[in-house]
Motif scaffolding. Structure first.
Motif, PDB file in Angstrom:
ATOM      1  N   GLN A 207       6.333 -34.125   4.108  1.00 38.49           N
ATOM      2  CA  GLN A 207       7.059 -35.014   3.174  1.00 38.49           C
ATOM      3  C   GLN A 207       6.821 -36.062   3.106  1.00 38.49           C
ATOM      4  O   GLN A 207       6.550 -36.825   3.803  1.00 38.49           O
ATOM      5  N   MET A 208       6.892 -36.618   1.209  1.00 38.80           N
ATOM      6  CA  MET A 208       5.904 -37.508   0.462  1.00 38.80           C
ATOM      7  C   MET A 208       7.669 -38.121   0.624  1.00 38.80           C
ATOM      8  O   MET A 208       7.855 -37.740  -0.498  1.00 38.80           O
ATOM      9  N   PRO A 209       7.441 -39.833   0.430  1.00 38.90           N
ATOM     10  CA  PRO A 209       9.055 -40.066   0.459  1.00 38.90           C
ATOM     11  C   PRO A 209       8.778 -40.766  -1.436  1.00 38.90           C
ATOM     12  O   PRO A 209       7.499 -40.676  -1.896  1.00 38.90           O
ATOM     13  N   GLN A 210      10.466 -40.829  -1.876  1.00 38.40           N
ATOM     14  CA  GLN A 210      10.635 -40.508  -3.268  1.00 38.40           C
ATOM     15  C   GLN A 210      10.475 -42.402  -3.151  1.00 38.40           C
ATOM     16  O   GLN A 210      11.265 -43.712  -2.474  1.00 38.40           O
ATOM     17  N   PHE A 211       9.443 -42.589  -4.191  1.00 36.65           N
ATOM     18  CA  PHE A 211       9.434 -44.690  -4.528  1.00 36.65           C
ATOM     19  C   PHE A 211      10.250 -45.133  -5.476  1.00 36.65           C
ATOM     20  O   PHE A 211       9.989 -45.953  -5.863  1.00 36.65           O
ATOM     21  N   ASN A 212      10.753 -43.714  -6.254  1.00 37.84           N
ATOM     22  CA  ASN A 212      11.467 -44.432  -8.045  1.00 37.84           C
ATOM     23  C   ASN A 212      10.734 -45.423  -8.473  1.00 37.84           C
ATOM     24  O   ASN A 212      11.113 -46.639  -8.567  1.00 37.84           O
ATOM     25  N   LEU A 213       9.211 -45.258  -9.236  1.00 37.98           N
ATOM     26  CA  LEU A 213       8.475 -45.669  -9.462  1.00 37.98           C
ATOM     27  C   LEU A 213       9.114 -45.677 -10.919  1.00 37.98           C
ATOM     28  O   LEU A 213       9.335 -45.192 -11.386  1.00 37.98           O
ATOM     29  N   SER A 214       9.229 -47.462 -12.046  1.00 37.84           N
ATOM     30  CA  SER A 214       9.267 -47.684 -13.454  1.00 37.84           C
ATOM     31  C   SER A 214       8.256 -46.552 -14.099  1.00 37.84           C
ATOM     32  O   SER A 214       7.209 -46.069 -13.886  1.00 37.84           O
ATOM     33  N   ASP A 215       8.310 -46.108 -15.024  1.00 38.15           N
ATOM     34  CA  ASP A 215       7.639 -45.640 -16.287  1.00 38.15           C
ATOM     35  C   ASP A 215       6.460 -46.657 -16.316  1.00 38.15           C
ATOM     36  O   ASP A 215       4.916 -45.433 -16.226  1.00 38.15           O
ATOM     37  N   GLN A 216       6.512 -46.935 -16.047  1.00 37.91           N
ATOM     38  CA  GLN A 216       5.035 -48.292 -16.241  1.00 37.91           C
ATOM     39  C   GLN A 216       4.630 -48.300 -14.907  1.00 37.91           C
ATOM     40  O   GLN A 216       3.257 -48.395 -15.232  1.00 37.91           O
ATOM     41  N   GLU A 217       4.970 -48.426 -13.674  1.00 36.25           N
ATOM     42  CA  GLU A 217       4.186 -48.157 -12.758  1.00 36.25           C
ATOM     43  C   GLU A 217       3.550 -46.365 -12.379  1.00 36.25           C
ATOM     44  O   GLU A 217       2.661 -46.077 -12.400  1.00 36.25           O
ATOM     45  N   LEU A 218       4.138 -45.379 -13.251  1.00 31.90           N
ATOM     46  CA  LEU A 218       3.049 -44.538 -13.113  1.00 31.90           C
ATOM     47  C   LEU A 218       2.194 -44.764 -13.667  1.00 31.90           C
ATOM     48  O   LEU A 218       1.266 -44.027 -13.450  1.00 31.90           O
ATOM     49  N   ASN A 219       2.818 -45.006 -15.368  1.00 30.67           N
ATOM     50  CA  ASN A 219       1.568 -44.756 -16.033  1.00 30.67           C
ATOM     51  C   ASN A 219       0.080 -45.666 -15.347  1.00 30.67           C
ATOM     52  O   ASN A 219      -1.357 -45.514 -15.807  1.00 30.67           O
ATOM     53  N   ASP A 220       0.310 -46.846 -14.630  1.00 32.13           N
ATOM     54  CA  ASP A 220      -0.620 -47.878 -14.292  1.00 32.13           C
ATOM     55  C   ASP A 220      -1.180 -46.869 -12.476  1.00 32.13           C
ATOM     56  O   ASP A 220      -2.582 -46.847 -12.616  1.00 32.13           O
ATOM     57  N   LEU A 221      -0.556 -45.600 -12.285  1.00 29.49           N
ATOM     58  CA  LEU A 221      -0.487 -45.282 -11.348  1.00 29.49           C
ATOM     59  C   LEU A 221      -1.565 -44.685 -11.674  1.00 29.49           C
ATOM     60  O   LEU A 221      -2.850 -44.089 -11.479  1.00 29.49           O
ATOM     61  N   ALA A 222      -1.416 -43.876 -12.356  1.00 25.29           N
ATOM     62  CA  ALA A 222      -2.018 -42.990 -13.049  1.00 25.29           C
ATOM     63  C   ALA A 222      -3.892 -43.776 -13.771  1.00 25.29           C
ATOM     64  O   ALA A 222      -4.258 -42.760 -13.654  1.00 25.29           O
ATOM     65  N   ASP A 223      -3.483 -44.777 -14.378  1.00 21.60           N
ATOM     66  CA  ASP A 223      -5.059 -45.250 -14.739  1.00 21.60           C
ATOM     67  C   ASP A 223      -5.623 -45.854 -14.183  1.00 21.60           C
ATOM     68  O   ASP A 223      -7.212 -45.307 -13.385  1.00 21.60           O
ATOM     69  N   PHE A 224      -5.234 -45.760 -12.515  1.00 20.89           N
ATOM     70  CA  PHE A 224      -5.867 -46.007 -11.602  1.00 20.89           C
ATOM     71  C   PHE A 224      -6.669 -44.718 -11.155  1.00 20.89           C
ATOM     72  O   PHE A 224      -7.696 -45.007 -10.507  1.00 20.89           O
ATOM     73  N   LEU A 225      -5.745 -43.907 -10.696  1.00 15.17           N
ATOM     74  CA  LEU A 225      -6.391 -42.549 -10.268  1.00 15.17           C
ATOM     75  C   LEU A 225      -7.228 -41.972 -11.416  1.00 15.17           C
ATOM     76  O   LEU A 225      -8.416 -41.811 -10.619  1.00 15.17           O
ATOM     77  N   GLU A 226      -7.236 -42.511 -12.586  1.00 14.88           N
ATOM     78  CA  GLU A 226      -8.051 -41.371 -13.507  1.00 14.88           C
ATOM     79  C   GLU A 226      -9.719 -42.879 -13.669  1.00 14.88           C
ATOM     80  O   GLU A 226     -10.609 -42.379 -13.298  1.00 14.88           O
ATOM     81  N   TRP A 227      -9.108 -44.241 -13.463  1.00 16.54           N
ATOM     82  CA  TRP A 227     -10.574 -44.641 -13.538  1.00 16.54           C
ATOM     83  C   TRP A 227     -11.171 -44.270 -11.835  1.00 16.54           C
ATOM     84  O   TRP A 227     -12.392 -44.541 -11.565  1.00 16.54           O
ATOM     85  N   THR A 228     -10.395 -44.154 -10.529  1.00 16.16           N
ATOM     86  CA  THR A 228     -11.496 -44.105  -9.021  1.00 16.16           C
ATOM     87  C   THR A 228     -12.655 -42.001  -9.522  1.00 16.16           C
ATOM     88  O   THR A 228     -12.767 -42.327  -8.549  1.00 16.16           O
ATOM     89  N   SER A 229     -11.575 -41.679 -10.044  1.00 19.57           N
ATOM     90  CA  SER A 229     -12.147 -40.800 -10.579  1.00 19.57           C
ATOM     91  C   SER A 229     -13.313 -40.971 -11.318  1.00 19.57           C
ATOM     92  O   SER A 229     -14.546 -39.812 -10.783  1.00 19.57           O
ATOM     93  N   ARG A 230     -13.608 -41.802 -11.792  1.00 16.39           N
ATOM     94  CA  ARG A 230     -14.936 -42.199 -12.537  1.00 16.39           C
ATOM     95  C   ARG A 230     -16.185 -43.049 -11.690  1.00 16.39           C
ATOM     96  O   ARG A 230     -17.338 -43.271 -12.522  1.00 16.39           O
ATOM     97  N   ILE A 231     -15.687 -42.753 -10.314  1.00 19.90           N
ATOM     98  CA  ILE A 231     -16.698 -43.759  -9.296  1.00 19.90           C
ATOM     99  C   ILE A 231     -17.627 -42.497  -9.295  1.00 19.90           C
ATOM    100  O   ILE A 231     -17.207 -41.580  -8.802  1.00 19.90           O
TER     101      ILE A 231
END
Length: 150
Positions: free
Chosen positions: A115-139
């Motif tokens: 089980q992965m914990p619930q971090f209760n991320l805000s919408d801004q944090e979720l969008n930023d994390l998605a941007d980070f994962l998208e960016w790492t996919s282009r390395i």
């Protein structure tokens, strides 16, 4: 000609060899740095949201369970290619929604699954994390990870 190595000759071999291999080390280090900065990293799309997403990654210690491009713990899946696995190249909006939904649905409560914990991320944090994962996919990772499953 002497049949044995004198002290001064041994010293010269030691210092000469040390200098030679130190020069090779410096050259390889400089080449690696140049390659990472100029070839493998997508600097054009490195935005403040990507940097904030990396901060979210570090703040919640995601690397303690996940790997990112082979670095980190092998407890949970590799996330360097999660954007590609979830169809981010074909439909970036759907992949972004998937990342956000996955993070919000944790812990999943599926029996027998870690089980992965619930971090209760805000919408801004979720969008930023998605941007980070998208960016790492282009390395450019030189075919890492070896399979798409992560």
């Amino acid at each position: 000609m002497a049949e044995r190595l004198t002290k001064s000759a041994a010293r010269n071999v030691f210092y000469g060899g040390s200098a030679f291999f130190f020069a090779i080390f410096v050259g390889l280090t400089a080449h690696s740095h140049w390659y990472m900065v100029n070839t493998s990293t997508d600097k054009a799309t490195l935005t403040p949201s990507v940097a904030r997403g990396k901060h979210v990654w570090e703040k919640h210690s995601c690397i303690n369970c996940h790997t990112l491009l082979g670095e980190g713990a092998y407890f949970a899946p590799e996330l360097g290619n999660v954007w590609v696995r979830w169809g981010g190249r074909e439909d970036p909006a759907a992949a972004r929604d998937m990342v956000k939904a996955w993070m919000q649905s944790q812990p999943s409560g599926v029996p027998g699954r870690r089980q992965m914990p619930q971090f209760n991320l805000s919408d801004q944090e979720l969008n930023d994390l998605a941007d980070f994962l998208e960016w790492t996919s282009r390395i450019k990772t030189q075919s890492w990870p070896p399979n798409n499953a992560g």
